[in-house]
Design a protein around this motif. Structure first.
Motif, mmCIF file in Angstrom:
data_model
loop_
_atom_site.group_PDB
_atom_site.id
_atom_site.type_symbol
_atom_site.label_atom_id
_atom_site.label_comp_id
_atom_site.label_asym_id
_atom_site.label_seq_id
_atom_site.Cartn_x
_atom_site.Cartn_y
_atom_site.Cartn_z
ATOM 1 N N GLU A 1 13.586 2.348 -16.025
ATOM 2 C CA GLU A 1 12.203 2.807 -16.161
ATOM 3 C C GLU A 1 11.178 1.877 -15.526
ATOM 4 O O GLU A 1 10.074 2.300 -15.177
ATOM 5 C CB GLU A 1 11.863 3.029 -17.637
ATOM 6 C CG GLU A 1 11.898 1.801 -18.510
ATOM 7 C CD GLU A 1 11.528 2.132 -19.946
ATOM 8 O OE1 GLU A 1 11.043 3.259 -20.201
ATOM 9 O OE2 GLU A 1 11.725 1.270 -20.819
ATOM 10 N N GLU A 2 11.524 0.613 -15.325
ATOM 11 C CA GLU A 2 10.599 -0.319 -14.681
ATOM 12 C C GLU A 2 10.792 -0.364 -13.166
ATOM 13 O O GLU A 2 10.050 -1.057 -12.468
ATOM 14 C CB GLU A 2 10.799 -1.730 -15.261
ATOM 15 C CG GLU A 2 10.570 -1.844 -16.762
ATOM 16 C CD GLU A 2 9.152 -1.467 -17.156
ATOM 17 O OE1 GLU A 2 8.226 -1.732 -16.346
ATOM 18 O OE2 GLU A 2 8.968 -0.887 -18.243
ATOM 19 N N ASP A 3 11.758 0.365 -12.657
ATOM 20 C CA ASP A 3 12.041 0.365 -11.221
ATOM 21 C C ASP A 3 11.099 1.337 -10.519
ATOM 22 O O ASP A 3 11.118 2.542 -10.795
ATOM 23 C CB ASP A 3 13.496 0.786 -10.975
ATOM 24 C CG ASP A 3 13.958 0.539 -9.555
ATOM 25 O OD1 ASP A 3 13.141 0.714 -8.625
ATOM 26 O OD2 ASP A 3 15.127 0.166 -9.366
#
Length: 217
Positions: free
Chosen positions: A117-119
């Motif tokens: 999700e942080e990519d």
């Protein structure tokens, strides 16, 4: 190309086939059951453990107690003290991150959207369809009567939902949990794959990243 595509899916919606078509057309790796093999290799855990625990939030204590003897490769006391299902999830979580670091790919299920999700390169997709469409598909694939197909769908959807909701802070199937939600019952397998590819092209070209609302108050 940089985009990593995660695909969550209702059972019988054709998510696996759609993901495979997307990967083939884009010429990038595809991971569904293949992810289990990679996670087993990376972690040193027995492959059968991953297959038994696949997208299930919990398992019997007895099974965990017996199968835990197969686990090795982690020297951390914290890891050793974890329940087996937590070890499996963490191993898959780490393998998903490694696969994403290797380049663009399509990953089916297993909370890949949560792991990544942080990519900034992630495009998270959820495939769904009306129950009648899914019953027909599952009945045809497995040679089941409609009522048996419906029961299998409910069981698998419940398992996937419980797994996703158990390990993530999001809700399985909710539009708020994904970048793109597609009804394969309306668009078909080919149409759904095309929509995903178009979304990838839009993301790659940076279109829509700076939308300004020009309407008057």
């Amino acid at each position: 190309m940089k985009t990593i595509i995660s695909i969550g899916r209702e059972f019988g919606s054709g998510g696996h086939l759609i993901g495979k078509k997307v990967a083939d057309q884009l010429g990038i790796p595809f991971y569904d059951k293949e992810l289990l093999e990679r996670a087993a290799k990376d972690s040193g855990l027995c492959k059968e453990i991953f297959e038994n625990q696949d997208e299930r939030p919990t398992n019997s204590f007895l099974y965990s107690l017996v199968m835990d003897t197969y686990s090795f490769g982690y020297s951390s006391n914290v890891m050793n003290d974890m329940p087996l299902n937590q070890k499996v999830f963490l191993a898959q979580f780490e393998s998903i991150k490694k696969l994403a670091a290797e380049g663009p790919c399509v990953i089916i299920g297993r909370c890949a959207d949560y792991a990544l999700e942080e990519d900034p390169n992630l495009l998270s997709v959820f495939i769904h369809a009306d129950i009648d469409t899914r019953v027909r598909r599952i009945a045809n694939i497995y040679g089941l009567k409609a009522n048996k197909a419906r029961d299998r769908i409910k069981k698998n959807d419940k398992s996937r939902s419980s797994y996703y909701n158990y390990y993530t802070s999001k809700e399985w199937g909710s539009v708020d949990s994904y970048d793109l939600s597609i009804d394969s019952g309306k668009y078909g397998i080919d149409g759904a794959a095309e929509l995903i590819i178009r979304a990838v092209m839009i993301k790659e070209n940076g279109i829509g990243t700076s939308i300004v609302d020009t309407r008057e108050e």
